[in-house]
Design an enzyme around this catalytic site. Structure first.
Site, PDB file in Angstrom:
ATOM      1  N   LYS A 151       0.838  -1.194   0.000  1.00 36.07           N
ATOM      2  CA  LYS A 151       0.000   0.000   0.000  1.00 36.07           C
ATOM      3  C   LYS A 151       0.874   1.245   0.000  1.00 36.07           C
ATOM      4  CE  LYS A 151      -3.117   2.577   3.086  1.00 36.07           C
ATOM      5  NZ  LYS A 151      -3.765   2.575   4.432  1.00 36.07           N
ATOM      6  N   ARG A 188      -7.657  -0.296   1.161  1.00 33.39           N
ATOM      7  CA  ARG A 188      -8.130  -1.575   0.609  1.00 33.39           C
ATOM      8  C   ARG A 188      -8.584  -1.420  -0.841  1.00 33.39           C
ATOM      9  NH1 ARG A 188     -12.346  -2.008   5.327  1.00 33.39           N
ATOM     10  NH2 ARG A 188     -10.608  -0.826   6.204  1.00 33.39           N
ATOM     11  N   GLU A 242      -9.556   3.847   2.222  1.00 30.01           N
ATOM     12  CA  GLU A 242      -9.103   3.876   0.831  1.00 30.01           C
ATOM     13  C   GLU A 242      -8.008   2.868   0.529  1.00 30.01           C
ATOM     14  OE1 GLU A 242      -5.739   5.238   2.707  1.00 30.01           O
ATOM     15  OE2 GLU A 242      -7.787   5.835   3.161  1.00 30.01           O
ATOM     16  N   ASP A 287       1.445   6.313   5.972  1.00 34.22           N
ATOM     17  CA  ASP A 287       0.419   5.442   5.398  1.00 34.22           C
ATOM     18  C   ASP A 287       0.903   4.746   4.130  1.00 34.22           C
ATOM     19  OD1 ASP A 287      -2.041   4.371   6.024  1.00 34.22           O
ATOM     20  OD2 ASP A 287      -3.139   5.689   4.672  1.00 34.22           O
ATOM     21  N   ASP A 337      -2.623  10.431   3.820  1.00 33.95           N
ATOM     22  CA  ASP A 337      -4.046  10.115   3.897  1.00 33.95           C
ATOM     23  C   ASP A 337      -4.771  11.169   4.727  1.00 33.95           C
ATOM     24  OD1 ASP A 337      -6.534   8.960   3.887  1.00 33.95           O
ATOM     25  OD2 ASP A 337      -6.031   7.399   5.344  1.00 33.95           O
ATOM     26  N   ASP A 345     -12.184   7.271   3.961  1.00 28.42           N
ATOM     27  CA  ASP A 345     -10.973   7.046   4.741  1.00 28.42           C
ATOM     28  C   ASP A 345     -10.590   5.566   4.772  1.00 28.42           C
ATOM     29  OD1 ASP A 345      -8.791   7.777   6.242  1.00 28.42           O
ATOM     30  OD2 ASP A 345      -9.860   7.786   8.154  1.00 28.42           O
ATOM     31  N   LYS A 401     -10.106  13.238   8.206  1.00 25.42           N
ATOM     32  CA  LYS A 401      -9.647  12.857   9.534  1.00 25.42           C
ATOM     33  C   LYS A 401      -9.545  14.090  10.428  1.00 25.42           C
ATOM     34  CE  LYS A 401      -6.459   9.157   7.990  1.00 25.42           C
ATOM     35  NZ  LYS A 401      -6.957   8.006   8.756  1.00 25.42           N
TER      36      LYS A 401
END
Length: 461
Positions: A228, A314, A312, A251, A233, A310, A240
């Site tokens: 990933k 996956r 995202e 992230d 993010d 949020d 967030k």
């Protein structure tokens, strides 16, 4: 500085490890001047303590290191590394007291004590040199230390200098170093080549989304690593709060970990065919942002209802996993800083993982201890499958209720791996919140060494 051992022929002082209850036994065989010197000090063999012993002319001739007790050592990943920054400059060789089954771990920890993230200011620790302990493959340990340093550097670099294009540049540099090939699909080309969810997540950012595809090796079993690469993010339109956004430069920790692992595999010359896939995006906010309740159609053809922008990671992983699965490699491994639920379940120090086959999980479990890379298996719990099925689409990217978040995320990803029987997914934190021996505060590798150690069993190398 390079994370390397001192030369074997270095004029190295002997270093003796003393357990907390073993000092008296060691002193019994020493000359009176050593007994007097040690007795006048506070050295007791406590973990993380050291004492330099002078000769008759006052110059150092040896050093003692406290190795504590089994109980105190169990609380540290790299117990010996605590003294690497305490000893006076010079080279040292371990003369006695190091158990053979701990030699590789302690040697690695010593090297990692020399890591400092110095891109913006010099933070290189002053570390005494160590001659590789007897029986340790020095070259291999140096490769592992370099791989860990690469992972840490990538995670530690803020998004201002580690956006999708910079992550691509880092992957290209690694490919060049090892003679690997690399292809990158960027921007609207993602739509043309059927990576719609990678494009949707990253299209709001000024640094275009991309899929990095690196290959190395032309013989042996096939291993595909998927990392990933969400370089920052914000949470997207489900923004967030500031307190949750503070560490979001990390992230992309999944991509950093697979690049570190890829370096180790290539540098060690493992006889396998390696593929590394990194969906690199920034989950940003603009008029182009994807929205809650949008429905996206994935590369696999499965439709996904967006119930939280949020969730995202996956989404981008799903398109990359679908591509990986099309080749039916012998093993797929995905790594991601994916869910807070995994941190609640196992904390920041353990790498939670899921495996479709018990043999994969067993191999990872056996490797974790010797690799000083603890992992913990979580289950693909089939009764939770209905939690990721919203009704209006095939899948829900963010099931309501908050229960079993790590498991539902892993179940979501598993839907995109249907042709490859051996698949492991790692949900990692990839960050050290406070410094510890051999473990600087900041970016941190998790799971990579356990995977590397398991590969001979899993791929018959």
């Amino acid at each position: 500085m390079p994370l390397t051992f001192a030369a074997p022929d270095a004029d190295a002082l002997p270093l003796t490890l003393i357990e907390q209850d073993g000092l008296d036994a060691w002193l019994a065989d020493q000359p009176d001047r050593v007994k007097t010197w040690v007795g006048a000090s506070s050295f007791s063999g406590a973990l993380g303590t050291s004492l330099v012993i002078p000769g008759e002319d006052g110059a150092p001739v040896a050093a003692l290191v406290g190795y504590g007790s089994e109980a105190t050592r169990a609380r540290q990943r790299f117990p010996l590394a605590a003294v690497a920054t305490q000893l006076p400059a010079g080279a040292y060789r371990i003369a006695a007291g190091l158990p053979a089954d701990r030699a590789e771990t302690e040697a690695l920890g010593w090297l990692l004590a020399g890591y400092g993230f110095s891109r913006y200011r010099d933070q290189t620790p002053k570390v005494a040199g160590l001659v590789a302990p007897e029986g340790v493959d020095a070259a291999r340990i140096e490769v592992l230390a370099t791989a860990e340093a690469l992972t840490r550097d990538l995670v530690n670099t803020p998004a201002s200098d580690m956006g999708p294009s910079a992550l691509e540049a880092a992957a290209r540099a690694l490919a060049t170093d090892h003679g690997a090939s690399i292809e990158v699909t960027t921007g609207t080309d993602l739509l043309e080549k059927n990576f719609p969810m990678i494009h949707a997540v990253g299209r709001a950012a000024t640094d275009e989304p991309r899929l990095i595809d690196m290959r190395w090796g032309d013989e042996g079993p096939a291993l595909t690593l998927v990392g990933k690469g969400v370089c920052f993010d914000t949470g997207g339109l489900n923004l967030k709060p500031g307190s949750s956004m503070g560490l979001m430069k990390k992230d992309m920790g999944g991509s950093a970990n697979v690049l570190g692992l890829a370096h180790a595999i290539m540098a060690l010359g493992l006889k396998l065919r390696l593929r590394v896939l990194i969906p690199a995006v920034e989950n940003s906010v603009s008029g182009a942002s994807f929205r809650p309740q949008d429905i996206l159609t994935s590369r696999k053809g499965l439709s996904v209802e967006i119930n939280n922008t949020d969730a995202e990671g996956r989404l981008v992983l799903a398109d990359a996993l679908a591509l990986a699965d099309e080749e039916k490699p012998d093993l797929i491994v995905s790594m991601a800083t994916l869910t807070g639920a995994a941190r609640v379940a196992v904390g920041p120090d353990l790498a939670a993982f899921f495996a479709t086959e018990d043999r994969v999980a067993d191999a990872l479990g056996r490797s974790a201890g010797p690799s000083a890379d603890p992992v913990w298996r979580l289950p693909y719990h089939a009764p939770y499958e209905e939690m990721i099925e919203p009704g209006i689409a095939d899948l829900d990217n963010a099931p309501s209720g908050g229960f079993a978040g790590a498991i539902t995320a892993a179940l979501f990803l598993r839907r995109f791996v249907t042709n490859t029987s051996a698949y492991a997914h790692f949900d990692i934190f990839s960050y050290q919140l406070s410094a510890a021996p051999g473990r600087s505060k900041g970016g941190f590798g998790q799971g990579g060494r356990a995977i590397l150690g398991a590969l001979p069993d899993l791929l018959d190398l």
